[in-house]
Scaffold this active site. Sequence first.
Site, PDB file in Angstrom:
ATOM      1  N   SER A 131       1.019  -1.140  -0.034  1.00 35.17           N
ATOM      2  CA  SER A 131      -0.118   0.132   0.117  1.00 35.17           C
ATOM      3  C   SER A 131       0.847   1.449  -0.019  1.00 35.17           C
ATOM      4  O   SER A 131       0.449   2.356  -0.455  1.00 35.17           O
ATOM      5  CB  SER A 131      -0.809   0.121   1.167  1.00 35.17           C
ATOM      6  N   HIS A 152      -0.773  -2.430  -7.282  1.00 36.80           N
ATOM      7  CA  HIS A 152      -1.552  -2.061  -5.916  1.00 36.80           C
ATOM      8  C   HIS A 152      -3.022  -2.273  -6.280  1.00 36.80           C
ATOM      9  O   HIS A 152      -3.666  -1.200  -6.564  1.00 36.80           O
ATOM     10  CB  HIS A 152      -1.223  -0.619  -5.471  1.00 36.80           C
ATOM     11  N   GLU A 164      -3.263   0.594  -9.151  1.00 32.94           N
ATOM     12  CA  GLU A 164      -1.918   1.370  -9.382  1.00 32.94           C
ATOM     13  C   GLU A 164      -0.920   0.627  -9.847  1.00 32.94           C
ATOM     14  O   GLU A 164      -0.606  -0.322  -9.133  1.00 32.94           O
ATOM     15  CB  GLU A 164      -1.719   2.201  -8.222  1.00 32.94           C
ATOM     16  N   ASN A 202      -2.758   6.541  -1.587  1.00 32.87           N
ATOM     17  CA  ASN A 202      -2.680   6.415  -0.191  1.00 32.87           C
ATOM     18  C   ASN A 202      -1.875   7.979   0.296  1.00 32.87           C
ATOM     19  O   ASN A 202      -1.856   8.185   1.494  1.00 32.87           O
ATOM     20  CB  ASN A 202      -1.738   5.272   0.321  1.00 32.87           C
TER      21      ASN A 202
HETATM   22  P1  NAD Z   1      -3.741  -9.844   5.689  1.00 38.17           P
HETATM   23  O1  NAD Z   1      -3.269  -9.633   7.217  1.00 38.17           O
HETATM   24  O2  NAD Z   1      -5.370 -10.006   5.578  1.00 38.17           O
HETATM   25  O3  NAD Z   1      -3.058 -10.914   4.924  1.00 38.17           O
HETATM   26  C1  NAD Z   1      -1.641 -11.226   5.132  1.00 38.17           C
HETATM   27  C2  NAD Z   1      -1.441 -12.633   4.699  1.00 38.17           C
HETATM   28  O4  NAD Z   1      -0.020 -12.737   4.656  1.00 38.17           O
HETATM   29  C3  NAD Z   1      -1.570 -13.561   5.928  1.00 38.17           C
HETATM   30  O5  NAD Z   1      -2.594 -14.713   5.434  1.00 38.17           O
HETATM   31  C4  NAD Z   1      -0.169 -13.899   6.344  1.00 38.17           C
HETATM   32  O6  NAD Z   1      -0.603 -15.428   6.849  1.00 38.17           O
HETATM   33  C5  NAD Z   1       0.367 -13.887   5.069  1.00 38.17           C
HETATM   34  N1  NAD Z   1       1.864 -13.929   5.147  1.00 38.17           N
HETATM   35  C6  NAD Z   1       2.436 -13.380   6.112  1.00 38.17           C
HETATM   36  N2  NAD Z   1       3.853 -13.771   5.910  1.00 38.17           N
HETATM   37  C7  NAD Z   1       3.879 -14.386   4.668  1.00 38.17           C
HETATM   38  C8  NAD Z   1       4.921 -15.103   4.075  1.00 38.17           C
HETATM   39  N3  NAD Z   1       6.347 -14.953   4.549  1.00 38.17           N
HETATM   40  N4  NAD Z   1       4.693 -15.822   2.922  1.00 38.17           N
HETATM   41  C9  NAD Z   1       3.328 -15.825   2.683  1.00 38.17           C
HETATM   42  N5  NAD Z   1       2.403 -15.634   3.251  1.00 38.17           N
HETATM   43  C10 NAD Z   1       2.585 -14.639   4.149  1.00 38.17           C
HETATM   44  O7  NAD Z   1      -3.342  -8.627   4.899  1.00 38.17           O
HETATM   45  P2  NAD Z   1      -4.098  -7.766   3.767  1.00 38.17           P
HETATM   46  O8  NAD Z   1      -4.868  -6.663   4.120  1.00 38.17           O
HETATM   47  O9  NAD Z   1      -4.286  -8.835   2.639  1.00 38.17           O
HETATM   48  O10 NAD Z   1      -2.523  -7.102   3.177  1.00 38.17           O
HETATM   49  C11 NAD Z   1      -1.528  -7.698   2.251  1.00 38.17           C
HETATM   50  C12 NAD Z   1      -0.776  -6.584   1.396  1.00 38.17           C
HETATM   51  O11 NAD Z   1      -1.699  -5.833   0.770  1.00 38.17           O
HETATM   52  C13 NAD Z   1      -0.282  -5.617   2.417  1.00 38.17           C
HETATM   53  O12 NAD Z   1       0.945  -5.149   1.844  1.00 38.17           O
HETATM   54  C14 NAD Z   1      -1.163  -4.228   2.472  1.00 38.17           C
HETATM   55  O13 NAD Z   1      -0.544  -3.135   2.765  1.00 38.17           O
HETATM   56  C15 NAD Z   1      -1.521  -4.521   1.179  1.00 38.17           C
HETATM   57  N6  NAD Z   1      -3.151  -3.988   0.759  1.00 38.17           N
HETATM   58  C16 NAD Z   1      -3.866  -3.814   1.746  1.00 38.17           C
HETATM   59  C17 NAD Z   1      -5.180  -3.343   1.423  1.00 38.17           C
HETATM   60  C18 NAD Z   1      -6.295  -3.530   2.515  1.00 38.17           C
HETATM   61  O14 NAD Z   1      -7.444  -2.904   2.263  1.00 38.17           O
HETATM   62  N7  NAD Z   1      -6.366  -4.556   3.270  1.00 38.17           N
HETATM   63  C19 NAD Z   1      -5.385  -2.680   0.284  1.00 38.17           C
HETATM   64  C20 NAD Z   1      -4.516  -2.655  -0.819  1.00 38.17           C
HETATM   65  C21 NAD Z   1      -3.454  -3.126  -0.395  1.00 38.17           C
END
Ligand code: NAD
Length: 295
Positions: A131, A152, A164, A202
Amino acid sequence: QYVKNITKKRHAELPKQAAVLGAGIMGGGISYQSALKGIPVVMKDINQKSLELGMNEALSLLQKRQEKGRMSAVDMAKTLASIQPTLNYASVSDADVVVEAVVENPKVKATVLAETEALLTDHAVLASNTSTIPISLLAKSLKRPENFCGMHFFNPVHRMPLVEIIKGEKTSEETINRIVSYASKMGKTPIIVNDCPGFFVNRVLFPYFAGFSLLLRDGADFLAVDKVMEKVFGWPMGPAYLLDVVGIDTANHAQAVMAQGFPDRMGTIERDAIALLYEQQRYGQKNNHGFYNYT
Ligand code: NAD
């Protein structure tokens, strides 16, 4: 010019096999969307429960499509079967495009990206769904930074059209073209943006969250703020509800990156509402407790 318009056509080869690292809110959504649009995907996580949640979410979205008559039972089964959940790193090695969607932590991401790159062919492209973390920073852990960019997505992936595409200092045009083509194939609207903390969206959203936190410090009630933004201002949701949807843990990590990148724009409060909820492990909708309770 900060955001480039995609006026020229950017056709490039589409992936035959994709992989997504992380099966959480975003990784699960990206895997579903890729499979739905015909690109098979390996979905890798370190946690079996996350894989199960990711597959259940995909199943429930596919069932809804079938109930609405938008998909046959056969296509539903085929689509679901084209998502391969795994705990095994080696399974990503055949992918020609990999999207990383693990926790928003620069160190964890750098390790995961470097380990993944070592498994891939020289031709494969790697993209991060971060993000906020600058792509050129993450690229430092890679041997082939030209094959790496940001991709993104927004939450929920199946509904939000924008993606993005972030060009790091060393990202090649070919990599951008391939990721643009993949995003378009997924039915999304890609925009190409330059690299910095928070990219385009963001940089707008996190100063808004910081303004919200300052309002709370000044005594505002989050319920009242949400109500005004939703019912009177007309936004689909207010900041507190949106933070619960994003995930308080993710927002807390992202806010730290933004505060470091743009200290003058992010306010000066230590231990704001996001940090306090994070300390209390109230991560939002993902664990049923955030600003709101969901049980
Ligand atoms: P989340 O906490 O729902 O999921 C993260 C996942 O990554 C978990 O299932 C965890 O077990 C897994 N994980 C951790 N370490 C790992 C590894 N070494 N190998 C494989 N899997 C691993 O988080 P999310 O909301 O899905 O966010 C993930 C990414 O997407 C982040 O970088 C976040 O900034 C980005 N993002 C989030 C949003 C949102 O609204 N939540 C929007 C856009 C981008």
